[in-house]
Design an enzyme around this catalytic site. Structure first.
Site, PDB file in Angstrom:
ATOM      1  N   HIS A   1      -1.335  10.058  -4.559  1.00 12.56           N
ATOM      2  CA  HIS A   1      -0.661   9.061  -5.394  1.00 12.56           C
ATOM      3  C   HIS A   1      -1.021   9.259  -6.854  1.00 12.56           C
ATOM      4  O   HIS A   1      -2.139   9.608  -7.196  1.00 12.56           O
ATOM      5  CB  HIS A   1      -0.959   7.630  -4.933  1.00 12.56           C
ATOM      6  CG  HIS A   1      -2.407   7.269  -4.823  1.00 12.56           C
ATOM      7  ND1 HIS A   1      -3.238   7.773  -3.827  1.00 12.56           N
ATOM      8  CD2 HIS A   1      -3.184   6.447  -5.566  1.00 12.56           C
ATOM      9  CE1 HIS A   1      -4.464   7.266  -3.976  1.00 12.56           C
ATOM     10  NE2 HIS A   1      -4.460   6.466  -5.031  1.00 12.56           N
TER      11      HIS A   1
ATOM     12  N   HIS B   1      -1.142   7.366 -10.452  1.00 15.63           N
ATOM     13  CA  HIS B   1      -1.173   6.066 -11.117  1.00 15.63           C
ATOM     14  C   HIS B   1      -0.494   6.153 -12.478  1.00 15.63           C
ATOM     15  O   HIS B   1      -0.760   7.083 -13.241  1.00 15.63           O
ATOM     16  CB  HIS B   1      -2.625   5.624 -11.384  1.00 15.63           C
ATOM     17  CG  HIS B   1      -3.428   5.322 -10.167  1.00 15.63           C
ATOM     18  ND1 HIS B   1      -3.584   4.042  -9.687  1.00 15.63           N
ATOM     19  CD2 HIS B   1      -4.149   6.130  -9.356  1.00 15.63           C
ATOM     20  CE1 HIS B   1      -4.378   4.074  -8.620  1.00 15.63           C
ATOM     21  NE2 HIS B   1      -4.724   5.332  -8.400  1.00 15.63           N
TER      22      HIS B   1
END
Length: 142
Positions: A100, A102
Site C-alpha cells: 500500500h 500512503h
C-alpha cells in the site's frame, strides 16, 4: 485473495471502506487511522505482499494513477505539501502485509508526521559509491 488479509477483504467487500478511486487493477480508500485530513491508501487489488513481490506491470498500473489521486487531494484540501510513503517489511514499519502507498497531505509542521533524515555522507567514499553501484547494476539483470 488471501483470506486473512485485511486489504484483500476490503477489495472483496467483506470489510467496508470509504472508496476514493477504483478501476480493474487498483483501489484507493481513506485510511481509517489517518495522520492528516485526506490521508488515502492506494493498493493493487491482487495480493502483493510488498514492492519486491510486484511485477513491473502491476507497479505500472498502480503508479499510473498516483498523479491523479495526488492532484485531487491538492485540489480538494489545498495542503502545503504531500508525502508519498510506502513501507516494506516489519522493520521498515509495514503493518499490513499487502502493498500500500500512503498519500499524506501536509498542512503544517505539527500535523503528526515527521521523517527523520540524518545523512551520513562522512561515512562513505566515492570508491564505496562506485562499488555499491556496480553491485546494484549486476543484480538488475537477475
Amino acid at each position: 485473495a488471501m483470506s486473512d488479509c485485511l486489504f484483500c477483504k476490503i477489495v472483496d467487500g467483506s470489510i467496508p471502506s470509504t472508496k476514493v478511486y477504483e478501476d480493474e487493477h487498483v483501489l484507493a480508500f481513506m485510511d481509517i487511522m489517518p495522520l492528516t485530513k485526506g490521508h488515502t491508501l492506494l493498493i493493487p487489488k491482487k495480493h502483493h505482499e510488498n514492492v519486491y513481490d510486484m511485477s513491473s506491470e502491476v507497479a505500472g498500473q498502480l503508479f499510473s494513477v498516483v498523479p491523479k489521486i495526488a492532484n485531487s487531494l491538492k485540489a480538494s484540501f489545498q495542503p502545503v505539501g504531500l508525502n508519498l510513503l510506502n513501507n516494506n517489511g516489519a522493520p521498515a514499519g509495514q503493518s499490513v502485509f499487502h502493498f500500500h502507498l500512503h498519500f499524506i497531505p501536509r498542512y503544517d509542521q505539527t500535523d503528526g508526521f515527521k521523517a527523520s533524515w540524518q545523512t551520513k555522507e562522512k561515512q562513505y567514499t566515492s570508491e564505496m559509491f562506485a562499488e555499491y553501484a556496480e553491485q546494484i547494476r549486476l543484480n538488475l539483470s537477475k
